[in-house]
Write a protein that holds these residues in place. Structure first.
Motif, mmCIF file in Angstrom:
data_model
loop_
_atom_site.group_PDB
_atom_site.id
_atom_site.type_symbol
_atom_site.label_atom_id
_atom_site.label_comp_id
_atom_site.label_asym_id
_atom_site.label_seq_id
_atom_site.Cartn_x
_atom_site.Cartn_y
_atom_site.Cartn_z
ATOM 1 N N LEU A 1 31.778 12.049 50.389
ATOM 2 C CA LEU A 1 31.732 13.492 50.636
ATOM 3 C C LEU A 1 32.466 14.245 49.532
ATOM 4 C CD1 LEU A 1 32.359 13.714 54.501
ATOM 5 C CD2 LEU A 1 30.254 14.341 53.292
ATOM 6 N N VAL A 2 33.624 13.706 49.114
ATOM 7 C CA VAL A 2 34.400 14.343 48.052
ATOM 8 C C VAL A 2 33.615 14.360 46.746
ATOM 9 C CG1 VAL A 2 36.497 14.136 46.643
ATOM 10 C CG2 VAL A 2 36.632 13.846 49.117
ATOM 11 N N LEU A 3 32.735 13.364 46.565
ATOM 12 C CA LEU A 3 31.871 13.322 45.379
ATOM 13 C C LEU A 3 30.593 14.144 45.572
ATOM 14 C CD1 LEU A 3 32.207 9.548 44.417
ATOM 15 C CD2 LEU A 3 33.191 11.516 43.210
ATOM 16 N N ASN A 4 30.592 14.961 46.665
ATOM 17 C CA ASN A 4 29.499 15.903 46.942
ATOM 18 C C ASN A 4 28.174 15.231 47.319
ATOM 19 O OD1 ASN A 4 31.104 18.238 46.388
ATOM 20 N ND2 ASN A 4 30.837 17.846 44.205
ATOM 21 N N HIS A 5 28.263 14.041 47.918
ATOM 22 C CA HIS A 5 27.056 13.385 48.407
ATOM 23 C C HIS A 5 26.621 14.014 49.738
ATOM 24 C CE1 HIS A 5 28.073 10.508 45.367
ATOM 25 N NE2 HIS A 5 27.104 9.676 45.700
ATOM 26 N N THR A 6 25.318 14.116 49.933
ATOM 27 C CA THR A 6 24.778 14.589 51.205
ATOM 28 C C THR A 6 24.768 13.449 52.219
ATOM 29 O OG1 THR A 6 22.514 14.007 50.631
ATOM 30 C CG2 THR A 6 23.290 16.195 49.959
ATOM 31 N N SER A 7 24.514 13.787 53.483
ATOM 32 C CA SER A 7 24.429 12.745 54.512
ATOM 33 C C SER A 7 23.319 11.746 54.175
ATOM 34 C CB SER A 7 24.156 13.366 55.886
ATOM 35 O OG SER A 7 25.295 14.031 56.367
ATOM 36 N N LYS A 8 22.219 12.251 53.649
ATOM 37 C CA LYS A 8 21.108 11.365 53.289
ATOM 38 C C LYS A 8 21.510 10.406 52.176
ATOM 39 C CE LYS A 8 16.222 11.454 51.942
ATOM 40 N NZ LYS A 8 15.057 12.317 51.594
ATOM 41 N N ILE B 1 35.492 12.406 61.787
ATOM 42 C CA ILE B 1 36.455 12.675 60.715
ATOM 43 C C ILE B 1 37.031 14.078 60.847
ATOM 44 C CG2 ILE B 1 36.650 13.041 58.213
ATOM 45 C CD1 ILE B 1 34.502 10.753 57.953
ATOM 46 N N LEU B 2 36.175 15.075 61.118
ATOM 47 C CA LEU B 2 36.651 16.451 61.279
ATOM 48 C C LEU B 2 37.655 16.544 62.416
ATOM 49 C CD1 LEU B 2 33.354 18.543 60.839
ATOM 50 C CD2 LEU B 2 35.104 18.022 59.130
ATOM 51 N N LYS B 3 37.359 15.816 63.498
ATOM 52 C CA LYS B 3 38.252 15.834 64.651
ATOM 53 C C LYS B 3 39.608 15.228 64.300
ATOM 54 C CE LYS B 3 36.317 14.888 68.557
ATOM 55 N NZ LYS B 3 35.679 14.158 69.677
ATOM 56 N N LYS B 4 39.596 14.115 63.566
ATOM 57 C CA LYS B 4 40.850 13.437 63.223
ATOM 58 C C LYS B 4 41.703 14.249 62.253
ATOM 59 C CE LYS B 4 39.162 8.735 64.105
ATOM 60 N NZ LYS B 4 38.839 7.391 63.549
ATOM 61 N N PHE B 5 41.037 15.025 61.382
ATOM 62 C CA PHE B 5 41.780 15.841 60.426
ATOM 63 C C PHE B 5 42.050 17.250 60.945
ATOM 64 C CE2 PHE B 5 40.534 12.503 57.557
ATOM 65 C CZ PHE B 5 41.554 12.462 56.618
ATOM 66 N N SER C 1 35.157 22.258 59.484
ATOM 67 C CA SER C 1 33.932 22.083 58.699
ATOM 68 C C SER C 1 34.146 21.042 57.618
ATOM 69 C CB SER C 1 33.512 23.408 58.060
ATOM 70 O OG SER C 1 34.428 23.769 57.043
ATOM 71 N N THR C 2 33.010 20.492 57.163
ATOM 72 C CA THR C 2 33.065 19.527 56.064
ATOM 73 C C THR C 2 33.584 20.195 54.795
ATOM 74 O OG1 THR C 2 31.210 18.276 56.984
ATOM 75 C CG2 THR C 2 31.730 17.905 54.676
ATOM 76 N N GLY C 3 33.199 21.450 54.561
ATOM 77 C CA GLY C 3 33.680 22.180 53.396
ATOM 78 C C GLY C 3 35.193 22.298 53.384
ATOM 79 N N GLU C 4 35.768 22.568 54.563
ATOM 80 C CA GLU C 4 37.227 22.674 54.669
ATOM 81 C C GLU C 4 37.885 21.325 54.375
ATOM 82 O OE1 GLU C 4 40.622 23.973 57.987
ATOM 83 O OE2 GLU C 4 38.469 24.202 58.420
ATOM 84 N N LEU C 5 37.283 20.254 54.905
ATOM 85 C CA LEU C 5 37.806 18.906 54.665
ATOM 86 C C LEU C 5 37.778 18.568 53.181
ATOM 87 C CD1 LEU C 5 38.652 16.016 55.696
ATOM 88 C CD2 LEU C 5 36.202 15.511 55.715
ATOM 89 N N ILE C 6 36.627 18.799 52.539
ATOM 90 C CA ILE C 6 36.490 18.466 51.121
ATOM 91 C C ILE C 6 37.452 19.292 50.284
ATOM 92 C CG2 ILE C 6 34.918 18.588 49.143
ATOM 93 C CD1 ILE C 6 32.633 17.938 51.095
ATOM 94 N N GLY C 7 37.578 20.577 50.599
ATOM 95 C CA GLY C 7 38.513 21.428 49.869
ATOM 96 C C GLY C 7 39.933 20.917 49.968
#
Length: 256
Positions: free
Chosen positions: A206-213, A233-237, A241-247
């Protein structure tokens, strides 16, 4: 971690499909080595496909007190056996992340201009774990552009120096100057014990900007499973949102 497990993970990271010629590289390195002075550094030509050291410089014994012929005969398995047990997981994670970065972020024609650095501790002839900083430049690639032959320089530092295990990748720019394009610290973990190994894999992609696919294809799991991992993962952190996690992770890369 057992050596057989290290071998499996290592070969997965460096999995390649053909072997380039080593002859010219080794000849040039041997000629150079004969004229170099003794120092606290040594170098090798590494073959990650065959798990061998194709050449070992004369300073190897001077730096570590170990027999170069033993390293030549037993290859990387012997080398792994001397790495500090506490460093194995972080070291493998560093190698895997560097390879992921290379294959996803570095164009094939720029890979020959890429230089990698990471560190770990290794046991010398006196059974003392000294710090090693390894700097590797690819010499040759397989047909898919994956580096499998490298010129590795090893700098030996005092064992009392406390060093986090980090990894970086630098690429030559138009002015033939190295610019850092990747850095990560694998000793400081934001990812807690509650995060599974598979979730770690998903996070790094995700950090490398890969999509779910793309993650689904890379990890050989279904897109539905990827989405389930992402929700967990969002719940544990405790982020929404995924954007917030990656940021958060990109700002704090040393925690990955």
């Amino acid at each position: 971690m057992k050596q057989t497990h290290i071998k499996d993970l290592y070969k997965l990271i460096f999995k390649s499909y053909d072997t380039p010629s080593l002859k010219e590289h080794i000849k040039k390195i041997m000629e150079l080595d004969a004229f170099l002075p003794y120092s606290s550094t040594f170098f090798c030509i590494t073959n990650t496909q065959n798990l061998t050291f194709e050449y070992i410089s004369k300073n190897y014994t001077a730096c570590l007190g170990l027999d170069a012929q033993e390293l030549k005969v037993h290859g990387m398995r012997y080398f792994w056996n001397r790495i500090h047990p506490d460093d194995i997981d972080a070291w493998l994670s560093a190698l895997n992340s560097l390879m992921e970065f290379t294959l996803s972020e570095v164009s094939v024609h720029k890979r020959k201009d890429t230089n990698y650095t990471w560190n770990f501790r290794i046991k010398n002839a006196n059974d003392v774990y000294v710090n090693i900083i390894q700097n590797t430049t690819p010499l040759d690639f397989d047909s898919d552009g994956k580096p499998i032959i490298g010129l590795a320089h090893y700098t030996v530092l005092d064992p009392h120096i406390k060093m986090d295990i980090t990894a970086s990748a630098k690429i030559l720019n138009a002015n033939n100057e190295y610019e850092t394009h990747y850095f990560n610290n694998f000793s400081q973990k934001l990812l807690t014990e509650d995060v599974s190994n598979r979730e770690r894999d998903v996070i790094r992609l995700l950090v490398l900007n890969h999509t779910s696919k793309q993650i689904s294809k890379r990890l050989s799991i279904s897109p539905h499973t990827v989405d389930t991992h992402r929700r967990n993962i969002l719940k544990k952190f405790n982020v929404s949102s995924t954007g917030e996690l990656i940021g958060m992770l990109k700002v704090n890369q040393h925690w990955l």
